[in-house]
Structures are given as structure tokens and as C-alpha cells.
Scaffold this motif. Structure first.
Motif, short mmCIF file in Angstrom:
data_model
loop_
_atom_site.label_atom_id
_atom_site.label_comp_id
_atom_site.label_asym_id
_atom_site.label_seq_id
_atom_site.Cartn_x
_atom_site.Cartn_y
_atom_site.Cartn_z
N UNK A 158 0.83 -1.20 0.00
CA UNK A 158 0.00 0.00 0.00
C UNK A 158 0.87 1.26 0.00
N UNK A 159 1.90 1.27 0.82
CA UNK A 159 2.81 2.43 0.85
C UNK A 159 3.46 2.63 -0.51
N UNK A 187 -8.12 5.41 0.18
CA UNK A 187 -8.71 5.82 1.44
C UNK A 187 -9.60 4.72 2.01
N UNK A 188 -10.31 4.01 1.12
CA UNK A 188 -11.11 2.88 1.58
C UNK A 188 -10.24 1.82 2.25
N UNK A 189 -9.10 1.52 1.63
CA UNK A 189 -8.20 0.50 2.18
C UNK A 189 -7.63 0.97 3.52
N UNK A 190 -7.16 2.20 3.54
CA UNK A 190 -6.56 2.73 4.76
C UNK A 190 -7.54 2.69 5.92
N UNK A 214 -2.15 0.96 10.98
CA UNK A 214 -2.70 2.22 10.47
C UNK A 214 -1.81 3.39 10.87
N UNK A 215 -1.43 3.48 12.15
CA UNK A 215 -0.61 4.59 12.61
C UNK A 215 0.74 4.60 11.89
N UNK A 267 -6.94 10.69 6.49
CA UNK A 267 -7.24 9.33 6.94
C UNK A 267 -7.13 9.24 8.46
N UNK A 268 -6.10 9.87 9.02
CA UNK A 268 -5.94 9.85 10.47
C UNK A 268 -7.11 10.54 11.16
N UNK A 269 -7.56 11.65 10.59
CA UNK A 269 -8.69 12.35 11.20
C UNK A 269 -9.96 11.50 11.14
#
Length: 725
Positions: A218-219, A239-242, A250-251, A272-274
Motif C-alpha cells: 500500500x505504501x 482511502x477505503x483501504x486505509x 494504520x498509525x 485518513x488519520x482524522x
């Protein structure tokens, strides 16, 4: 094109079927027009099909009968505009919003067309192949035995990135376990970026085990791969995957993308984090350092995304304060020139966060920006919410801004920009005068700016003068003129009378105006004014009775006024007229939630309304008010327990829930496991807060829920009402 695809279309009894707009007898003509030679009628017909047999995701009895004709048309290479037909079939296949029998019939109709649709995977048109992956992937699972081998066979020949990714998404959707090994193999570095993206998305879509190499893939795709544009399966597949990755991975992923990626990737990581913080309470602390770091990013879009998140995640605010103070200290010209620019939005977010932190570095920028109109009205409300006190510099800035605003909006030609301008002007005047009202006597120096607003007041100017009190005596002549002006509205005149009473100390100013308003046909605002000042309602009761029992008419607003008059009569101890108003409201279907609430306040005397209240229990808007009313009228607790459980799943723990739980008392025991899970679990409460305030609302509602649970544990809820089924 031959007529064969539409053979038999007139053998269907379309008039006995329905779609979103009623009878489906127009479907045959719409099908013919959609594939006809004339572009404009064809476009209109296709739009009609999309909005009738598939209306915003809902299917109807005509839909399964339409499927075979759509499939034949889509499969015929001679048919024009086939991409739209395949897309419509895909939308029909993917939705689950319909009666059970309709869904079953649609699924059966699609299954019967599977072999006809499979050749679409090899169509010469890449757009058709792309749309076909979505259609085939959303067929009933029974089609997997035929479809998945065809997807695998096409994989080696497909060159369109969108269609290639779609093949893998379709395989995962149709046969998750059988496709797991294939999807994992597609993550290999040598595979095309589209294949890796599609495989990642498919694995996340059906919650397959996350392979060891998936995060690294993914990265790599995010940093070096080519993005899928206009992919039918997802507007933002990454964004769906994340969003589906677990906490630790995730972090790590978000931090990596933020440090190593482009500005666009860094912004995606922040967003994504938000989103994770909005859903997960533990994530707010864990991801706070990343959000705070984003405020100092080199690119404006990243800084804005981070500041938007930090504003809603208090745990991130202290670490972001230094960078935010720097942003607001020297705002660029765009802040004043364009309030919708990213620079202006970042400035606003910075001010808000510093105010919430109690960091004084918001004051100078605020006092500089406010007079030139570079502060959004919401920040004025925040000053009230956080208890900011009046001081000379702040008051001077408010006065300068008030003086710069016209007391009336000039008449101009209409349009969206005009509407936005008028709305902003209104909201700004409302915020400024409300702030002066909050400051009360300390805002007395603002009299020169408040007095010109009195004749036009739809805001807080008159109430601000009342809050200032005797120090606003210079406003008495203007207040008197409006109070005595027969052209002014009675609510406005009554507010001026109340302000005069506060300024002069003469309550007779209010009682006289109340009597005049009642005689002038406005007993409801007159009664509210009287109650605020402890005046008797006796002289108003006849007018309120007439209003509460007036003929319903066709104007919905009349019913709202009747309900309000009835509520005032109930406070005076009367039930006959309130019952009449409630009955008419429930019969007419207007203001039914307010009517149900009033029925509950009437109590057992409203027993004849119980069948009507039960009829509201299935209403998606009014079920809570109806259930609470039933408890108050009959003592039944079962409907309220069921309504509270339903409410918890959709709207969280708002004030209504607290009221319902206190009414239930000990009978709320069946809800306790769910309440404790919502209060102590990691998932945020469901709700409908606006973007940028979701995490804070969750914190507020969680605190409210914890207070209720503490009261329960301490035995302070009482016995409640006896449970009746």
C-alpha cells in the motif's frame, strides 16, 4: 440494431407494475428511446430509467422485469450507448434497498442473464469492460462458479487499468475465500500498479486477512504507483483501504506516508488519520502527534487539513499551538480578500484552536481581522461558549465591525452569490450582537452601534440593550418608537418593551405591550413575554383558546402556532383546547412530533389519542416523541425501551435519550449493556454532527452518557414507571 433485444417487451403487463414515479407503463418507450438514434431523447430516456426503476438506490416491482431487456440491449454490439446500460445494470445489482420480494426477483433475473453478460468482459470498448466488472462482481453469489473463471481468464489479457483493478474487485466480492490466494499474489512488486490497487481494495472490501506484505504494498502504491481515476468501484480506493487497516498498522502507515510522500500523500494521511479519530476514541490520543505535525507542513493544503482535524481533536491542540500562533500572527492578504480561500480557512481554524486552548495569542490577530470582516461568525459564538470576558480592545474591535455593517441589506438582483452575501451579513450581525448581549453591562460603550440596529433588529441588538440595563438609557427613545410602531412585528415590539423595562426599571412597559399584542391577534408571543416577567396569563387565555381550536386550514404554519398556544394553555392548567390541537395535528400529519410531545405532557387525559400515537412508532422521524408520549399517557415502558435502543443505533446519546432514560428509571435496565458499551467502548457514538465537529460531539455525548450511568449506579434514577406491555 435489430429489434430482437426488445422482443416481448409488450408482453409484460407494465401497467400493473410500478417504479419511483408510479405506473411503469412508460418503460417500453423509455427503453426504445434510450437506444434510439436521436441523442437528446436518448439521454432523457436513460436518465428516466436511472431515476425510475433505480431511484437513488431503491428498486421497484418493475425493476426485475426491466433487467432482461437491459441485459439484451447491453450484450448486443449494435446497441448505441451501451456503457450507460451496463452501468445501470451494475447499479441495480449492487443495491439492497427494496422490498425482500423485489430483491429476490431482481437477483433471479440477473442470474438468468449471467451467460449473456459474461462476453462484456472481452468487449472492444474499455469503458464497457470496466463497467462490466462492477455488474458481474455484484451478481448474486450463485454466479461465482461461472463468473470468477471468466475474470481469471480475462486477467492475462486486460490492459485497461480501471478494468484490471475491477476484475480483482469483482472476484473478491463474488468469491472471497476462493479468491484470497489470487488477490495476495497480485500484491507482488512486479504486478501492475492497478492490479495491486485492485487486490488491496478487494482484500479490504470483504475483510479478508491482511497479508504480511499488504501494508508495504500500500505504501509503495501510494508513493510510487499510478492512481486509479474514475474507478467505478470506489471514488477513493486508497482511502477505503486505509480506513480498514487495524490500529498499529494504520498509525505506522500514516506516519510513513506523511514523512515520505508528496504533499498530496501527506494530506491523504492526515485526512485518513482524522477519519479514524472520528470513529475511534483511542485513535485520538495515538494520532494526535501526527495531526499536530501536519500543522507545520510546508504545503498549505496539508496545513489546512491538519488544522481542521486538530480543531476537532483536543488531544492534538497543545502540540499544534506554536505553529498555529505563527500562522495567525501574520495572515496573508487573502484572509481579508477571500473568506473562502484556504489561507482564510487556516486562519479561522488557528484562531478557534487557540481560543479553545485559552492561549492569548489569538487576541491581537482577532482584533486586527475582525474590523475588516476577516473573522467568521462561528468564532464569535466560540468566544461566548468559552466565557471570554469583555475588555477594551475586544469591545473596540466589535464596535468597529458593527459600524462597518449596514443595518439593512441593500436590494440587489438575486443569485447564489447574493444569497451567500446576505447570509454572511445576517450571521455576522447576529454573532456580534449576541456577543454584546453576553457581555451585558460591560458592553455599554457599544450603544452608538446598537441603537441604529433597533428598527431593523432580527438579531440580538435589542436583547443586548436589555442586558446592558440602566446604562443603556440613551436607547430608550428608539426602543419606545419601535414599541409603539404599528408597522413593526409584535415579537419585535414586545422585545423592545422588555428592553425598556430593563433600562428604566418600569415593568408596566411590558404588561401594557402584552395586552396590546393579545388584542392585536398575537397572544402566543404576548404570553411568552408575560411568563418571562412573571405576569399572569388570565387576560390572554380566551385568545389562546381561540387560536388553539381554530380550523386547521391548509397553511402548515397555522398548526405550529396552534400547538404553541395549546402548550401555553396546558401550563395554565387547561387540557380541552390542547387536546383539540393535538388531535388535529396528528390527523393532518403536520408537526406530529410536537403534537406527540404535547400529548405526553397532557398525560392520562390524552388516552383517546393512544392509537394515533402508536401509529407513529414506525415513523422514522417521530418514533421517539411517540414512544415518550405513550409512557407519559399510559405508563407503558416497552415502546420507549424499543425506541431508545433504535435511537442509540442511529443518533447517539443526545438530550432526548437522557430524558427517556430518566423517565424509564429502573425499567431502563435492559438498555444498560448497550449504554455501557457506547460509553466505555472505543467506537464513537453514532450521530450526525457536521464535519469538523464529530469527535468533539462524541466527547460531549459520552460525558452526558457517563453522567446518566453514574446516576444509575448511585441509585438516583428512582423506580421509574411500572412496566406494561
Amino acid at each position: 440494431m435489430t429489434a430482437a433485444p426488445l422482443d416481448g417487451v409488450h408482453d409484460v403487463d407494465w401497467a400493473s407494475l410500478d417504479h419511483a414515479y408510479g405506473s411503469a407503463e412508460d418503460v417500453p418507450q423509455a427503453l426504445r428511446d434510450a437506444v434510439g438514434p436521436a441523442p437528446e431523447p436518448a439521454a432523457a430516456a436513460m436518465e428516466h430509467l436511472f431515476s425510475s426503476v433505480y431511484h437513488q438506490g431503491t428498486l421497484y416491482s418493475a425493476t426485475p422485469w426491466t433487467v432482461p431487456f437491459l441485459a439484451r440491449l447491453a450484450a448486443d454490439p449494435a446497441t448505441p450507448r451501451r456503457v450507460s446500460l451496463v452501468s445501470l445494470l451494475g447499479a441495480i445489482a449492487a443495491t439492497g434497498d427494496a422490498a425482500a420480494q423485489v430483491l429476490a426477483d431482481v437477483g433471479a433475473a440477473l442470474l438468468r442473464e449471467t451467460r449473456r453478460l459474461l462476453p462484456l468482459l472481452d468487449d472492444r470498448d474499455a469503458g464497457i469492460r470496466h463497467a462490466a466488472t462492477y455488474l458481474l462482481g455484484n451478481l448474486p453469489r450463485e454466479a461465482a462458479a461461472e463468473v470468477v473463471p471468466a475474470l481469471r481468464a480475462r486477467r492475462g489479457r486486460e490492459r485497461s487499468p480501471r478494468a484490471l483493478a475491477g476484475l480483482l474487485a469483482a472476484a473478491g466480492r463474488l468469491d472471497p475465500s476462493g479468491s484470497a490466494a489470487w488477490l495476495e499474489a497480485e500484491l507482488a512488486p512486479a504486478r501492475p500498479s492497478a492490479a495491486r490497487t485492485g487486490a488491496l481494495w478487494a482484500i479490504a472490501d470483504v475483510a479478508l486477512p491482511w497479508p504480511d506484505t499488504a501494508t508495504e504494498t500500500l505504501v509503495d502504491c501510494l508513493l510510487h504507483g499510478r492512481r486509479l481515476e474514475n474507478w467505478i468501484w470506489s471514488a477513493d480506493p486508497f482511502m477505503d483501504v486505509i480506513s480498514r487497516i487495524d490500529g498499529a498498522s494504520f498509525a505506522t502507515l500514516c506516519h510513513t506516508l506523511f514523512r515520505q510522500g508528496t504533499g498530496e500523500t501527506a494530506r491523504a494521511a492526515i485526512e485518513a488519520a482524522y477519519r479514524r479519530c472520528v470513529r475511534s476514541r483511542s485513535a485520538r490520543q495515538e494520532l494526535a502527534p501526527l495531526l499536530a505535525a501536519g500543522v507545520g507542513h510546508a504545503e498549505l493544503a496539508v496545513r489546512l487539513a491538519a488544522a481542521t482535524a486538530v480543531r476537532d481533536v483536543p488531544a492534538a491542540a497543545p502540540a499544534a499551538a506554536e505553529a498555529l500562533a505563527g500562522h495567525v500572527a501574520s495572515p496573508p492578504p487573502a484572509v481579508a480578500e477571500d473568506p473562502n480561500s484556504d489561507e482564510a480557512r487556516l486562519f479561522d481554524a488557528g484562531l478557534e484552536i487557540l481560543i479553545m486552548l485559552g492561549d492569548p495569542r489569538w487576541r491581537e490577530p482577532f482584533m486586527t481581522a475582525l474590523p475588516v470582516g476577516a473573522v467568521i461568525p462561528g468564532i464569535l459564538g466560540l468566544l461566548i461558549d468559552t466565557g471570554v470576558t469583555c475588555e477594551p480592545g475586544l469591545l473596540a474591535a466589535v464596535r468597529r465591525r458593527l459600524a462597518a455593517l449596514p443595518p439593512e441589506w441593500p436590494a440587489r438582483p438575486g443569485g447564489y452569490d447574493e444569497l451567500l452575501g446576505r447570509t454572511h451579513w445576517h450571521n455576522e450581525l447576529n454573532g456580534l450582537t449576541r456577543l454584546l448581549h453576553h457581555w451585558g453591562p460591560d458592553a455599554a460603550d457599544a450603544l452608538p452601534e446598537l441603537v441604529p440596529l433597533i428598527p431593523h433588529d432580527r438579531w440580538w441588538a435589542v436583547r443586548a440593550l436589555a442586558a446592558i440595563g440602566p446604562a443603556a438609557s440613551a436607547a430608550a427613545p428608539a426602543l419606545t418608537r419601535v414599541r409603539d410602531d404599528p408597522e413593526a412585528s409584535w415579537p419585535h415590539r414586545l422585545r423592545c418593551a422588555e428592553a425598556l423595562a430593563a433600562v428604566t426599571g418600569d415593568v408596566a412597559q411590558v404588561s401594557a405591550c402584552v395586552a396590546e399584542a393579545a388584542a392585536g391577534g398575537e397572544p402566543v408571543p404576548a404570553a411568552h413575554t408575560a411568563l418571562r416577567h412573571g405576569l399572569p396569563l388570565d387576560g390572554l387565555l380566551p385568545a389562546l383558546r381561540d387560536l388553539a381550536t381554530a380550523a386547521p386550514g391548509d397553511d402548515p404554519s397555522v398548526m405550529r402556532v396552534r400547538i404553541e398556544a395549546a402548550r401555553l394553555l396546558l401550563r395554565a392548567g387547561e387540557t380541552r383546547a390542547p387536546l383539540s390541537a393535538v388531535t388535529d395535528a396528528l390527523d393532518s400529519g403536520r408537526h406530529t412530533a410536537d403534537a406527540a410531545e404535547l400529548a405526553g405532557l397532557i398525560g392520562p387525559a390524552a388516552a383517546d389519542l393512544v392509537p394515533k400515537l402508536r401509529g407513529l412508532l414506525d415513523d422514522r422521524h417521530d418514533f421517539t416523541a411517540a414512544a415518550l408520549a405513550l409512557l407519559r399517557v399510559t405508563g407503558e415502558t416497552a415502546p420507549l425501551v424499543a425506541a431508545a435502543r433504535r435511537h442509540l443505533r442511529t443518533a447517539g446519546a443526545g438530550t432526548w435519550l437522557v430524558e427517556a432514560l430518566r423517565e424509564l428509571g429502573a425499567n431502563a435496565a435492559p438498555l444498560l449493556p448497550e449504554l455501557r458499551e457506547l460509553a466505555y467502548g472505543d467506537a464513537a457514538l453514532p450521530g450526525s454532527a457536521t464535519y469538523g465537529r464529530q469527535a468533539r460531539q462524541d466527547d460531549e455525548e459520552r460525558r452526558r452518557l457517563l453522567t446518566v450511568l453514574a446516576a444509575w449506579d448511585a441509585g438516583r434514577w428512582g423506580r421509574g414507571r411500572p412496566c406494561r406491555s
